[in-house]
Design an enzyme around this catalytic site. Sequence first.
Site, PDB file in Angstrom:
ATOM      1  N   GLU A 139       0.875  -1.161   0.000  1.00 18.31           N
ATOM      2  CA  GLU A 139       0.000   0.000   0.000  1.00 18.31           C
ATOM      3  C   GLU A 139       0.919   1.221   0.000  1.00 18.31           C
ATOM      4  OE1 GLU A 139      -2.755   0.291   3.280  1.00 18.31           O
ATOM      5  OE2 GLU A 139      -3.463   2.246   2.557  1.00 18.31           O
TER       6      GLU A 139
ATOM      7  N   ARG B 179       5.281 -12.955   9.514  1.00 17.46           N
ATOM      8  CA  ARG B 179       5.931 -11.687   9.223  1.00 17.46           C
ATOM      9  C   ARG B 179       7.255 -11.611   9.967  1.00 17.46           C
ATOM     10  NH1 ARG B 179       2.298  -7.892   9.170  1.00 17.46           N
ATOM     11  NH2 ARG B 179       3.620  -6.120   9.641  1.00 17.46           N
TER      12      ARG B 179
ATOM     13  N   LYS C 139       4.136   0.857   9.449  1.00 19.24           N
ATOM     14  CA  LYS C 139       4.318   2.120   8.750  1.00 19.24           C
ATOM     15  C   LYS C 139       3.687   3.281   9.514  1.00 19.24           C
ATOM     16  CE  LYS C 139       3.023   0.120   4.877  1.00 19.24           C
ATOM     17  NZ  LYS C 139       2.549  -0.080   3.502  1.00 19.24           N
TER      18      LYS C 139
HETATM   19  P1  ATP Z   1       2.717  -2.243   7.963  1.00 17.57           P
HETATM   20  O1  ATP Z   1       1.924  -3.015   8.949  1.00 17.57           O
HETATM   21  O2  ATP Z   1       4.155  -2.142   8.257  1.00 17.57           O
HETATM   22  O3  ATP Z   1       2.116  -0.923   7.628  1.00 17.57           O
HETATM   23  P2  ATP Z   1       1.510  -3.530   5.802  1.00 17.57           P
HETATM   24  O4  ATP Z   1       1.349  -4.978   5.889  1.00 17.57           O
HETATM   25  O5  ATP Z   1       0.325  -2.700   6.031  1.00 17.57           O
HETATM   26  O6  ATP Z   1       2.722  -3.106   6.677  1.00 17.57           O
HETATM   27  P3  ATP Z   1       1.658  -3.417   3.015  1.00 17.57           P
HETATM   28  O7  ATP Z   1       2.110  -2.301   2.179  1.00 17.57           O
HETATM   29  O8  ATP Z   1       0.227  -3.740   3.011  1.00 17.57           O
HETATM   30  O9  ATP Z   1       2.139  -3.090   4.461  1.00 17.57           O
HETATM   31  O10 ATP Z   1       2.527  -4.703   2.767  1.00 17.57           O
HETATM   32  C1  ATP Z   1       2.910  -5.187   1.507  1.00 17.57           C
HETATM   33  C2  ATP Z   1       3.304  -6.621   1.655  1.00 17.57           C
HETATM   34  O11 ATP Z   1       4.399  -6.741   2.555  1.00 17.57           O
HETATM   35  C3  ATP Z   1       2.176  -7.440   2.211  1.00 17.57           C
HETATM   36  O12 ATP Z   1       2.078  -8.635   1.478  1.00 17.57           O
HETATM   37  C4  ATP Z   1       2.581  -7.696   3.633  1.00 17.57           C
HETATM   38  O13 ATP Z   1       2.075  -8.913   4.090  1.00 17.57           O
HETATM   39  C5  ATP Z   1       4.103  -7.698   3.541  1.00 17.57           C
HETATM   40  N1  ATP Z   1       4.693  -7.324   4.824  1.00 17.57           N
HETATM   41  C6  ATP Z   1       4.453  -6.197   5.535  1.00 17.57           C
HETATM   42  N2  ATP Z   1       5.127  -6.216   6.701  1.00 17.57           N
HETATM   43  C7  ATP Z   1       5.826  -7.377   6.725  1.00 17.57           C
HETATM   44  C8  ATP Z   1       6.726  -7.992   7.665  1.00 17.57           C
HETATM   45  N3  ATP Z   1       7.038  -7.405   8.820  1.00 17.57           N
HETATM   46  N4  ATP Z   1       7.246  -9.190   7.345  1.00 17.57           N
HETATM   47  C9  ATP Z   1       6.947  -9.785   6.177  1.00 17.57           C
HETATM   48  N5  ATP Z   1       6.109  -9.274   5.259  1.00 17.57           N
HETATM   49  C10 ATP Z   1       5.547  -8.081   5.519  1.00 17.57           C
HETATM   50 MG    MG Z   2      -1.436  -3.184   4.824  1.00 17.95          MG
END
Ligand code: ATP
Ligand code: MG
Length: 552
Positions: free
Chosen positions: A34, A258, A268
């Site tokens: 995102e 994760r 984020k």
């Molecule tokens: P955050 O919680 O840090 O804002 P998010 O999951 O909302 O992260 P996205 O931009 O939606 O962020 O994530 C893009 C991809 O990266 C998704 O497939 C998500 O599952 C993966 N991802 C995000 N954080 C992690 C992590 N700590 N370890 C592994 N994969 C991750």
């Molecule tokens: Mg997300």
Amino acid sequence: MSEEKSLNFIEEIVEGDIAEGKHGGRVLTRFPPEPNGYLHIGHAKSICLNFGLAQRYGGKTNLRFDDTNPVKEDVEYVDSIKEDVKWLGFDWAEELYASDYFDKLYDLAVELIKQGLAYVDDSSAEEIAVQKGTPTEPGVGNEYRNRSVEENLQLFADMKAGKYPDGAKVLRAKLDLASPNMHLRDPLMYRIKHAHHHRTGDAWCIYPMYDFAHGQSDAIEEITHSICTVEFIPHRPLYEWFIEKLNLFPSKQYEFARLNLNYTVMSKRKLLQLVTDGHVDGWDDPRMPTISGLRRRGYTPASIREFCERIGVAKRENMIDVGLLEFCIREDLNKTAWRRMAVLDPVKLVITNYEEGKTDAFQGENNPEVEGGDGSREFPFGREIWIEREDFMEVPAKKYFRLSIGGMVRLKNAYIIKGESVVKDADGNITEIHCTYIPESKSGNDTSGINVKGTIHWVSVEHGKTAEVRLYDRLFQVEDPSNEDGDFKDYINPNSLQVLTTAYIEPDLANAKIGTPVQFMRKGYFTLDKNSTADKLVFNRTVTLKDGWVKK
Ligand code: ATP
Ligand code: MG
């Protein structure tokens, strides 16, 4: 990475699918960020996994921006994400945006309404939350749930046309209000949001929710393996339900644990707070766990990929020690970084028996770790040199093998010197150390017969350049700041940045370039910071050395 590794569970699934001839053996993954922040090391794990699978099995990976939440998203983030993925060393097949599917997604929602599987609900968010029940109590329906298909079609069209204010209505899937899985209790599909979108502008005032946008986007692209993190396990039945009811390409969702790294935060939302509240110098502050922060700190793409390889892919979450990340960068830089001398906390040393005005030049290998050598450079020597304050003790402590009054030490690649006397200021601080050198002790041609236990680095006063050096420590004082009482920001380490404004570096370092790592002997690996100017070089310490070569 040379030894054969056993397959991780996702690779096993993919190999099974290929063996069965599923999708004609085709593998298409996607990385779906995102664009509401910069990528962090957790994303790197997902990137390495998704792109790695495609590479391994002759497939492809799409970069898809999950841009369904106009309020928090921005092109700045889109650009940084593309830069980071490329920098990590991966090429995507297609650059796609969930927002490109807004028309299709709308049509799919209409299709579900026609099947009697979606309805417009006028309830407020609070009312819906109450009606949904609790994990132990089933939810209850409301009057809107029984609206006719015609009425729903009209109301949904009116939502799209902008007839209602934010929050007045939502579109919900008509599923199972008694399901033990809360995500199946008539989840939201669309909400009204009169907001400008960074790509679609003001064309839309209704936006799809993650659960409706994500799976359908996967299906539209014919993604074969949709890999996400374990918190999406309870969403999987919904993912499958939409695809089944809409008779779409059968993308399948798989979940892995994760990455959690200690002494930092990774959400984020939290990283954004650190930036906006001024706790750090932007998303790429070298203390941030972001890809851009790690890059500015001096991490290499190879070290991050190696880290992701080493932590592996599993289903159970755990906490990874940041020491492993540091290990990976040390290993990489040990093989590639040229060795140079820099004095970070200088004190002047005068070699009294060395002729005034005379200079000399010595040779030093660029990197003794490289087999066959990696060339060498020359560095000047003179009567006055800088050494580290900590490399001198007037009265040596036990087992102190560096310089002291009456004690001897070797100047790296140069002579053995002997401490003679000190000059102090009114407060008793040492301002100058006087010593003598042993002319027969020149490195490489030492006939002095003297054995010393310590070797210290130095920089010629006449020839050295000034630089600012920034030393970093962990950004947080506790392992898991998100899991402590109170606000995570209460646990910020107040000493995470130490700025040394007057360090001296050997002249060759004036040619340092951003992105080219260097080892300051005995002090660690460093890289030039983007704040550098021609007049003022600024170096970031990437990581310390595990073992300084002074210790024998
Ligand atoms: P955050 O919680 O840090 O804002 P998010 O999951 O909302 O992260 P996205 O931009 O939606 O962020 O994530 C893009 C991809 O990266 C998704 O497939 C998500 O599952 C993966 N991802 C995000 N954080 C992690 C992590 N700590 N370890 C592994 N994969 C991750
Ligand atoms: Mg997300």
